[in-house]
Design a protein around this motif. Structure first.
Motif, PDB file in Angstrom:
ATOM      1  N   ILE A 159      51.012  45.856  39.690  1.00 54.99           N
ATOM      2  CA  ILE A 159      51.687  45.433  40.917  1.00 54.99           C
ATOM      3  C   ILE A 159      51.347  46.441  42.011  1.00 54.99           C
ATOM      4  N   ASP A 160      50.862  45.930  43.165  1.00 55.88           N
ATOM      5  CA  ASP A 160      50.599  46.810  44.304  1.00 55.88           C
ATOM      6  C   ASP A 160      51.563  46.406  45.421  1.00 55.88           C
ATOM      7  N   ALA A 161      52.630  47.190  45.553  1.00 53.34           N
ATOM      8  CA  ALA A 161      53.698  46.825  46.487  1.00 53.34           C
ATOM      9  C   ALA A 161      53.224  46.899  47.940  1.00 53.34           C
ATOM     10  N   SER A 162      52.343  47.865  48.258  1.00 56.57           N
ATOM     11  CA  SER A 162      51.942  48.025  49.660  1.00 56.57           C
ATOM     12  C   SER A 162      51.099  46.832  50.117  1.00 56.57           C
ATOM     13  N   LYS A 163      50.281  46.270  49.212  1.00 54.38           N
ATOM     14  CA  LYS A 163      49.433  45.129  49.596  1.00 54.38           C
ATOM     15  C   LYS A 163      50.039  43.785  49.208  1.00 54.38           C
ATOM     16  N   LYS A 164      51.170  43.814  48.496  1.00 52.68           N
ATOM     17  CA  LYS A 164      51.789  42.585  47.966  1.00 52.68           C
ATOM     18  C   LYS A 164      50.791  41.799  47.107  1.00 52.68           C
ATOM     19  N   ILE A 165      50.206  42.519  46.166  1.00 55.35           N
ATOM     20  CA  ILE A 165      49.200  41.939  45.259  1.00 55.35           C
ATOM     21  C   ILE A 165      49.667  42.123  43.821  1.00 55.35           C
ATOM     22  N   VAL A 166      49.403  41.126  42.970  1.00 57.88           N
ATOM     23  CA  VAL A 166      49.607  41.295  41.524  1.00 57.88           C
ATOM     24  C   VAL A 166      48.299  40.942  40.820  1.00 57.88           C
ATOM     25  N   GLU A 167      47.863  41.834  39.921  1.00 61.21           N
ATOM     26  CA  GLU A 167      46.660  41.558  39.122  1.00 61.21           C
ATOM     27  C   GLU A 167      47.061  41.359  37.675  1.00 61.21           C
ATOM     28  N   ILE A 168      46.419  40.371  37.035  1.00 57.16           N
ATOM     29  CA  ILE A 168      46.622  40.174  35.593  1.00 57.16           C
ATOM     30  C   ILE A 168      45.247  40.313  34.954  1.00 57.16           C
ATOM     31  N   ILE A 169      45.066  41.379  34.179  1.00 58.03           N
ATOM     32  CA  ILE A 169      43.743  41.660  33.613  1.00 58.03           C
ATOM     33  C   ILE A 169      43.810  41.521  32.098  1.00 58.03           C
ATOM     34  N   ASP A 170      42.919  40.706  31.527  1.00 61.73           N
ATOM     35  CA  ASP A 170      42.925  40.583  30.061  1.00 61.73           C
ATOM     36  C   ASP A 170      41.581  40.986  29.461  1.00 61.73           C
ATOM     37  N   SER A 171      41.620  41.286  28.181  1.00 59.29           N
ATOM     38  CA  SER A 171      40.409  41.724  27.474  1.00 59.29           C
ATOM     39  C   SER A 171      39.864  40.560  26.642  1.00 59.29           C
ATOM     40  N   GLY A 172      39.896  39.372  27.226  1.00 60.65           N
ATOM     41  CA  GLY A 172      39.611  38.154  26.456  1.00 60.65           C
ATOM     42  C   GLY A 172      38.173  37.703  26.476  1.00 60.65           C
ATOM     43  N   ILE A 173      38.000  36.415  26.154  1.00 60.03           N
ATOM     44  CA  ILE A 173      36.661  35.855  25.977  1.00 60.03           C
ATOM     45  C   ILE A 173      35.957  35.612  27.307  1.00 60.03           C
ATOM     46  N   GLY A 174      36.696  35.658  28.412  1.00 56.44           N
ATOM     47  CA  GLY A 174      36.089  35.506  29.732  1.00 56.44           C
ATOM     48  C   GLY A 174      35.653  34.083  30.050  1.00 56.44           C
ATOM     49  N   ILE A 175      35.104  33.923  31.265  1.00 58.36           N
ATOM     50  CA  ILE A 175      34.691  32.595  31.744  1.00 58.36           C
ATOM     51  C   ILE A 175      33.268  32.719  32.290  1.00 58.36           C
ATOM     52  N   GLU A 176      32.404  31.790  31.895  1.00 59.09           N
ATOM     53  CA  GLU A 176      31.027  31.781  32.403  1.00 59.09           C
ATOM     54  C   GLU A 176      31.039  31.557  33.916  1.00 59.09           C
ATOM     55  N   LYS A 177      30.040  32.139  34.609  1.00 60.61           N
ATOM     56  CA  LYS A 177      29.950  32.056  36.065  1.00 60.61           C
ATOM     57  C   LYS A 177      30.003  30.599  36.562  1.00 60.61           C
ATOM     58  N   GLU A 178      29.257  29.716  35.882  1.00 61.50           N
ATOM     59  CA  GLU A 178      29.165  28.308  36.323  1.00 61.50           C
ATOM     60  C   GLU A 178      30.510  27.595  36.205  1.00 61.50           C
ATOM     61  N   ALA A 179      31.385  28.084  35.313  1.00 61.85           N
ATOM     62  CA  ALA A 179      32.672  27.405  35.093  1.00 61.85           C
ATOM     63  C   ALA A 179      33.733  27.883  36.087  1.00 61.85           C
ATOM     64  N   LEU A 180      33.504  29.077  36.672  1.00 62.41           N
ATOM     65  CA  LEU A 180      34.550  29.674  37.523  1.00 62.41           C
ATOM     66  C   LEU A 180      35.010  28.775  38.672  1.00 62.41           C
ATOM     67  N   ASP A 181      34.075  28.021  39.267  1.00 62.49           N
ATOM     68  CA  ASP A 181      34.428  27.152  40.405  1.00 62.49           C
ATOM     69  C   ASP A 181      35.293  25.974  39.977  1.00 62.49           C
ATOM     70  N   LYS A 182      35.259  25.654  38.680  1.00 64.14           N
ATOM     71  CA  LYS A 182      35.882  24.401  38.248  1.00 64.14           C
ATOM     72  C   LYS A 182      37.237  24.593  37.581  1.00 64.14           C
ATOM     73  N   ILE A 183      37.594  25.839  37.274  1.00 68.10           N
ATOM     74  CA  ILE A 183      38.795  26.048  36.447  1.00 68.10           C
ATOM     75  C   ILE A 183      40.095  25.574  37.107  1.00 68.10           C
ATOM     76  N   PHE A 184      40.068  25.381  38.443  1.00 73.75           N
ATOM     77  CA  PHE A 184      41.281  24.893  39.115  1.00 73.75           C
ATOM     78  C   PHE A 184      41.341  23.362  39.168  1.00 73.75           C
ATOM     79  N   ASP A 185      40.267  22.706  38.708  1.00 76.81           N
ATOM     80  CA  ASP A 185      40.260  21.237  38.703  1.00 76.81           C
ATOM     81  C   ASP A 185      41.168  20.710  37.591  1.00 76.81           C
ATOM     82  N   LYS A 186      41.837  19.594  37.882  1.00 74.16           N
ATOM     83  CA  LYS A 186      42.733  19.001  36.878  1.00 74.16           C
ATOM     84  C   LYS A 186      41.936  18.547  35.658  1.00 74.16           C
ATOM     85  N   PHE A 187      42.419  18.896  34.492  1.00 75.14           N
ATOM     86  CA  PHE A 187      41.851  18.550  33.183  1.00 75.14           C
ATOM     87  C   PHE A 187      40.576  19.319  32.834  1.00 75.14           C
ATOM     88  N   TYR A 188      40.125  20.218  33.753  1.00 77.76           N
ATOM     89  CA  TYR A 188      38.905  20.955  33.413  1.00 77.76           C
ATOM     90  C   TYR A 188      39.200  22.045  32.380  1.00 77.76           C
TER      91      TYR A 188
END
Ligand code: ADP
Length: 222
Positions: free
Chosen positions: A146-175
């Motif tokens: 949590i960065d109170a001065s910038k009003k930012i929250v980051e959530i960082i995980d050590s997971g499997i990640g997302i391929e570059k080509e998929a990043l644009d689509k992850i907000f699409d419904k059912f993607y």
């Protein structure tokens, strides 16, 4: 206008497709069961599969109704919210999944306050934490900064990640990225579109950065 119409058509096609799969299972299972006399265990097995498919359909419909009601909401129930308290509550509600996958989650930084609809912002964190657990490695880590001065929250995980080509689509419904691995991880592909809608209603932004096999960083700018 044309674009909106096409998007709506695509949405209806996607919903129909998603509901058709469990419905086909129900029809096939009942047809098989009715074809001839079966043992009681076979009937129990059939009913169990029908129940699972029906639950899956219920899940899709519930989430869609939530999305539609959020899209139609003009009135947010805004009040002053303590961001760290909302995050803590979301973690508490995710405790079972965290323990099950033996994930180590830490929150860092001092809190800040926002004018927001508490239920909806809790929904945002529940979805993001859920993803950073589901797509993490066994015994992985999650850092929430949590960065109170910038009003930012980051959530960082050590997971499997997302391929570059998929990043644009992850907000699409059912993607869902990478269908082969998605099959083993439960999800409808609706969580991030819900998150985005809610944040847009709050005039907040979200950014996702990711490296396959290293992890994902989600930043929310309140
Ligand atoms: P769901 O998790 O139900 O599939 P979401 O809309 O929440 O749907 O996410 C869409 C897709 O984005 C997921 O299917 C997954 O492929 C990818 N994704 C989201 N969050 C993460 C993450 N933290 N790490 C890796 N992939 C992710």
């Amino acid at each position: 206008m044309d674009n909106v119409f096409n998007k709506q058509k695509q949405f209806v096609a996607d919903v129909s497709h998603e509901l058709k799969t469990p419905l086909s299972v129900i029809l096939m299972e009942t047809e098989m069961a009715l074809r001839k006399q079966r043992k009681i265990d076979d009937y129990i097995n059939t009913i169990d599969q029908i129940k699972n498919s029906a639950l899956h359909m219920k899940n899709i419909i519930d989430t869609l109704l939530k999305l539609i009601s959020i899209e139609n909401t003009k009135l947010l129930e805004k009040k002053t919210c303590d961001i760290k308290e909302i995050i803590k509550k979301s973690i508490f509600l995710s405790k079972q999944q965290l323990d099950k996958r033996n994930i180590d989650l830490k929150i860092n930084g001092e809190t800040f306050f926002i004018e927001a609809d508490e239920t909806l912002i809790t929904e945002v964190f529940l979805n993001l934490i859920d993803n950073s657990i589901k797509y993490n490695k066994e015994s992985g880590i999650i850092d929430i900064n949590i960065d109170a001065s910038k009003k930012i929250v980051e959530i960082i995980d050590s997971g499997i990640g997302i391929e570059k080509e998929a990043l644009d689509k992850i907000f699409d419904k059912f993607y869902r990225a990478d269908p082969s691995r998605s099959k083993t991880i439960e999800g409808l592909g609706l969580g991030l579109s819900l998150v985005k809608e809610i944040l847009e209603l709050h005039k907040s932004k979200i950014k996702v950065e990711s490296k396959p096999n290293i992890g994902t960083k989600v930043t929310i700018y309140f």
